[in-house]
Design a protein around this motif. Structure first.
Motif, PDB file in Angstrom:
ATOM      1  N   LYS A 122       9.773   6.626   1.975  1.00 28.25           N
ATOM      2  CA  LYS A 122       9.601   5.200   2.264  1.00 28.25           C
ATOM      3  C   LYS A 122      10.889   4.599   2.817  1.00 28.25           C
ATOM      4  O   LYS A 122      10.876   3.814   3.772  1.00 28.25           O
ATOM      5  CB  LYS A 122       9.174   4.461   0.995  1.00 28.25           C
ATOM      6  N   ILE A 123      12.016   4.986   2.195  1.00 26.02           N
ATOM      7  CA  ILE A 123      13.315   4.495   2.676  1.00 26.02           C
ATOM      8  C   ILE A 123      13.545   4.947   4.118  1.00 26.02           C
ATOM      9  O   ILE A 123      13.948   4.153   4.975  1.00 26.02           O
ATOM     10  CB  ILE A 123      14.449   5.012   1.770  1.00 26.02           C
ATOM     11  N   LEU A 124      13.284   6.229   4.380  1.00 24.36           N
ATOM     12  CA  LEU A 124      13.489   6.769   5.728  1.00 24.36           C
ATOM     13  C   LEU A 124      12.584   6.084   6.739  1.00 24.36           C
ATOM     14  O   LEU A 124      13.000   5.783   7.863  1.00 24.36           O
ATOM     15  CB  LEU A 124      13.222   8.282   5.727  1.00 24.36           C
ATOM     16  N   LEU A 125      11.339   5.812   6.338  1.00 18.75           N
ATOM     17  CA  LEU A 125      10.402   5.153   7.240  1.00 18.75           C
ATOM     18  C   LEU A 125      10.885   3.753   7.592  1.00 18.75           C
ATOM     19  O   LEU A 125      10.824   3.328   8.755  1.00 18.75           O
ATOM     20  CB  LEU A 125       9.013   5.099   6.588  1.00 18.75           C
ATOM     21  N   GLN A 126      11.367   3.028   6.586  1.00 18.12           N
ATOM     22  CA  GLN A 126      11.834   1.666   6.832  1.00 18.12           C
ATOM     23  C   GLN A 126      13.122   1.654   7.659  1.00 18.12           C
ATOM     24  O   GLN A 126      13.351   0.736   8.441  1.00 18.12           O
ATOM     25  CB  GLN A 126      12.066   0.954   5.496  1.00 18.12           C
ATOM     26  N   TYR A 137      14.417   3.982  18.789  1.00 19.44           N
ATOM     27  CA  TYR A 137      13.139   3.306  18.520  1.00 19.44           C
ATOM     28  C   TYR A 137      13.249   1.822  18.830  1.00 19.44           C
ATOM     29  O   TYR A 137      12.349   1.240  19.459  1.00 19.44           O
ATOM     30  CB  TYR A 137      12.729   3.507  17.059  1.00 19.44           C
ATOM     31  N   VAL A 138      14.344   1.175  18.387  1.00 19.49           N
ATOM     32  CA  VAL A 138      14.524  -0.259  18.619  1.00 19.49           C
ATOM     33  C   VAL A 138      14.544  -0.556  20.117  1.00 19.49           C
ATOM     34  O   VAL A 138      13.867  -1.486  20.587  1.00 19.49           O
ATOM     35  CB  VAL A 138      15.829  -0.760  17.950  1.00 19.49           C
ATOM     36  N   LYS A 173       0.830  -1.220   0.000  1.00 17.35           N
ATOM     37  CA  LYS A 173       0.000   0.000   0.000  1.00 17.35           C
ATOM     38  C   LYS A 173       0.862   1.266   0.000  1.00 17.35           C
ATOM     39  O   LYS A 173       0.482   2.288  -0.584  1.00 17.35           O
ATOM     40  CB  LYS A 173      -0.924  -0.007   1.230  1.00 17.35           C
ATOM     41  N   MET A 174       2.031   1.215   0.646  1.00 25.37           N
ATOM     42  CA  MET A 174       2.912   2.378   0.660  1.00 25.37           C
ATOM     43  C   MET A 174       3.450   2.662  -0.736  1.00 25.37           C
ATOM     44  O   MET A 174       3.555   3.811  -1.161  1.00 25.37           O
ATOM     45  CB  MET A 174       4.073   2.132   1.631  1.00 25.37           C
ATOM     46  N   ASP A 175       3.770   1.592  -1.462  1.00 24.08           N
ATOM     47  CA  ASP A 175       4.197   1.750  -2.853  1.00 24.08           C
ATOM     48  C   ASP A 175       3.074   2.354  -3.694  1.00 24.08           C
ATOM     49  O   ASP A 175       3.328   3.157  -4.596  1.00 24.08           O
ATOM     50  CB  ASP A 175       4.609   0.396  -3.437  1.00 24.08           C
ATOM     51  N   ASP A 224      14.463  -6.853  12.761  1.00 23.11           N
ATOM     52  CA  ASP A 224      14.603  -7.127  11.326  1.00 23.11           C
ATOM     53  C   ASP A 224      15.307  -5.997  10.578  1.00 23.11           C
ATOM     54  O   ASP A 224      14.863  -5.577   9.506  1.00 23.11           O
ATOM     55  CB  ASP A 224      13.228  -7.374  10.702  1.00 23.11           C
ATOM     56  N   SER A 225      16.389  -5.488  11.134  1.00 24.74           N
ATOM     57  CA  SER A 225      17.077  -4.381  10.468  1.00 24.74           C
ATOM     58  C   SER A 225      18.428  -4.148  11.125  1.00 24.74           C
ATOM     59  O   SER A 225      18.678  -4.594  12.255  1.00 24.74           O
ATOM     60  CB  SER A 225      16.233  -3.108  10.562  1.00 24.74           C
ATOM     61  N   ALA A 226      19.285  -3.446  10.410  1.00 26.42           N
ATOM     62  CA  ALA A 226      20.504  -2.940  11.034  1.00 26.42           C
ATOM     63  C   ALA A 226      20.108  -1.921  12.095  1.00 26.42           C
ATOM     64  O   ALA A 226      19.039  -1.305  12.015  1.00 26.42           O
ATOM     65  CB  ALA A 226      21.395  -2.282   9.985  1.00 26.42           C
TER      66      ALA A 226
END
Length: 656
Positions: free
Chosen positions: A498-502, A551-552, A466-468, A541-543
């Motif tokens: 989108k990149i920043l959000l992820q 946040y993590v 949906k973001m795409d 699920d991320s660096a």
């Protein structure tokens, strides 16, 4: 993404998957997390640089070669024609000849129409299909791309140029700025290729490109209404509201019925030809020759009936002869240099995105590799040469490339054949286009761009992400209701957002044990997965970087608090252990280290032990360098989640 992480986890726990079969006296072997050998700064920096810019290891073929062999290989690398030309034969030429003649019949009328989109005289479109394809044939690595002006870039450069210079009142300045923009577009493209920065075009997502191209196609089609309806006074704006207002406000006195008949009739013919070619690939030549056939028939009709005397607008004069030099017209000083640079860079990125996407599509169909950086050098060089020979920005055309592919092209020689036909047209045939009605050119452009509205791709994007879809529709609506520049800005902005959000909000999930196994999976994906009493298992699920470290940490603490409340409400045992599954954590920076340290201190106050499972080599190296392993304890870092859970279970049983 989750599936991939789960697969990696499955591989990692393979050493202990037979745990349930062991007797109480026999224990599975437990491996410790490996510590990679430390690299010095110079080697680490070199490895990172090599992986970033030379991931395909382009110099491997030069190893153990003689000096002359290296020279020939370098020459073939820069000019692939020296490589494939050695095995060229008559059989390949036959395929290229048919393909070249076919795309030439398509490109000539399209070039004349596209030059109007760029607010340039018709000959400049033809010039741009003569010199650039010759350069590309020598330097390009794609066998299938057909080079020339394209609708979207023509609209984009025309829109950007007219914002700076009036194409009617200051025609010469407008033309000079067009050549300047083309020069800087070529410089940009070649520089990106030489510096191996091709990955920069990847920041424009597929969804944003689908929306941008669809919006541009509709904008282009609406712009052609002035030719199809015979409107002489038309708005210079490209948004749908301004265009439709201009169309309807001239309905009573500005429309020409003879022009409408010509435009609609031949548009129907072109769409029918396209339908026939789509239904049966054997008839691919039908939509390919339909445009030139339409031009010939429409020109004859106007000439015989003298419809130009009845208000039908015609091309009139196309300058005869080959490309004149334009190097003296390029701005190298003055206020127009910056304007030309800006327009050139924007147009270059769109041109690159389209050409590389087309090249990769057909390369995959024919099963050969396409070097994106080499393509950029070739495209840039041809545009630099084009700017000096009266051309405006050329790139790969999807419609012509598709026809080229289906016509059986074997090598870039098909581009040379096309250039030869365009040269013949410039030298001999251009006077015959005098009575060609503008309406037929408008119809050809509408039929060409209608395929860019990929509604099936938009539906798939909606189903998948949906973001795409928001990025897709943002770009589409921006182009249609504002302008091409605004649509492009929205497309890039949403892609970056989108990149920043992820990056700033990575996914974290709770893991549970699949009954009868030592496998731990996302409890949302596998509802049957059971929580381990007294233990909370979280996967990141991320660096972990400065942009998401806080946040993590906070999200992990929230998972812990929720599980503590749940355990208390259900009368379960107190939470004593927090296991962080770190398989997906590919990297961590100093902010991430501090976040883990803060998490460790917080858990200590709550009498909860922090345990890490399977940190990767890079992460482990940084944990050791920061001495965080000394705080957590090397005995509290395990290779698998199963090993960590087994340790927690034993420790809980030992405690009174």
């Amino acid at each position: 993404m989750v599936h991939q992480h789960d697969e990696s986890t499955a591989n990692e726990v393979s050493t202990t998957t037979q745990l349930p079969s062991y007797s109480s006296s026999e224990e599975p072997r437990v491996y410790k997390v490996g510590c990679p050998p430390q690299k010095n700064f110079a080697r680490e920096f070199t490895d990172t640089l090599r992986e970033t810019f030379f991931h395909d290891n382009p110099l491997r073929q030069y190893k153990d070669q003689s000096g002359s062999a290296k020279f020939m290989m370098a020459l073939q690398f820069l000019f692939p024609i020296f490589e494939w030309g050695r095995s060229y034969n008559l059989s390949k030429f036959k395929g290229d000849l048919i393909a070249g003649l076919t795309i030439a019949s398509l490109c000539i009328p399209q070039d004349i129409g596209y030059s109007k989109l760029a607010n340039l005289d018709a000959q400049y479109g033809l010039y741009s299909s003569f010199v650039p394809p010759l350069i590309y044939a020598a330097m390009g690595s794609s066998k299938d791309i057909a080079i020339g002006p394209v609708a979207v870039v023509s609209l984009l450069i025309g829109s950007l140029l007219q914002n700076e210079v009036d194409p009617v009142k200051n025609k010469e300045e407008y033309l000079r700025l067009a050549f300047t923009a083309t020069f800087f577009a070529g410089i940009t493209q070649a520089a990106l290729g030489f510096l191996r920065l091709g990955f920069l075009i990847e920041f424009l997502s597929h969804a944003a490109i689908v929306g941008f191209m669809g919006g541009a196609a509709i904008t282009i089609a609406l712009q052609q209404l002035k030719y199809v309806l015979g409107i002489r006074s038309f708005t210079k704006k490209t948004d749908i509201i301004s265009v439709m207002h201009s169309v309807w406000s001239s309905a009573h006195h500005g429309w020409n019925w003879q022009t409408i008949v010509i435009g609609i009739t031949f548009l129907a013919f072109l769409l029918l030809a396209k339908y026939i070619g789509k239904k049966n690939r054997k008839f691919f030549w039908v939509p390919a020759i339909a445009p030139i056939t339409s031009v010939i028939l429409a020109t004859l009709f106007v000439y015989i009936t003298r419809a130009d005397k009845q208000g039908v607008q015609i091309v009139n004069h196309i300058k005869k002869g080959i490309n004149p030099s334009s190097i003296h017209k390029i701005y190298f000083t003055g206020p127009f240099v910056a304007k030309g640079f800006k327009i050139g860079v924007i147009s270059a990125m769109i041109g690159l995105t389209e050409a590389v996407a087309i090249g990769r599509t057909f390369a995959a169909l024919k099963d050969y590799q396409l070097d994106g950086n080499k393509e950029m050098v070739a495209l840039g060089t041809m545009n630099i040469a084009g700017s000096m020979t009266s051309c405006y920005i050329a790139t790969g055309s999807f419609s012509r490339s598709a026809v080229n592919f289906m016509a059986g092209c074997q090598t870039p020689v098909s581009n040379i054949i096309m250039s030869a036909v365009v040269l013949l047209t410039l030298l001999v045939i251009t006077p015959l286009f005098k009575y060609t009605p503008n309406a037929i050119l408008g119809s050809i452009i509408i039929s060409a761009v209608i395929g860019l509205v990929d509604y099936e791709a938009a539906i798939l994007i909606w189903k998948v992400d949906k973001m795409d879809f928001i990025a897709c529709m943002g770009a589409f609506l921006g182009v249609v209701f504002a302008s091409v520049e605004i649509g492009l800005l929205i497309a890039v902005s949403i892609s970056f957002a989108k990149i920043l959000l992820q990056v700033t909000r990575p996914r974290t999930v709770l893991l549970g044990n699949l009954p009868g196994t030592t496998i731990y999976r996302n409890t949302d994906q596998y509802p049957e997965a059971r929580h381990v009493p007294g233990v909370v298992i979280v996967r990141v699920d991320s660096a972990i970087y400065f942009s998401n470290s806080n946040y993590v940490r906070e999200r992990i603490l929230r998972w812990l608090t929720e599980e503590e409340e749940k355990a208390k409400a259900e009368g379960q045992s107190k939470i004593n252990f927090l296991i962080i599954e770190m398989s997906p954590v590919i990297d961590i920076d100093t902010s991430g280290i501090h976040a883990l340290e803060d998490l460790y201190k917080n858990l200590n106050k709550r009498d909860i032990q922090l345990i890490l499972a399977n940190p990767g080599s890079i992460v482990m190296e940084k944990l050791l360098s920061s001495k965080l392993t000394e705080h957590i304890g090397s005995n509290n870092i395990f290779l698998t989640v199963a090993d960590a859970v087994r340790f927690c279970t034993r420790k809980s049983m030992q405690e009174p």
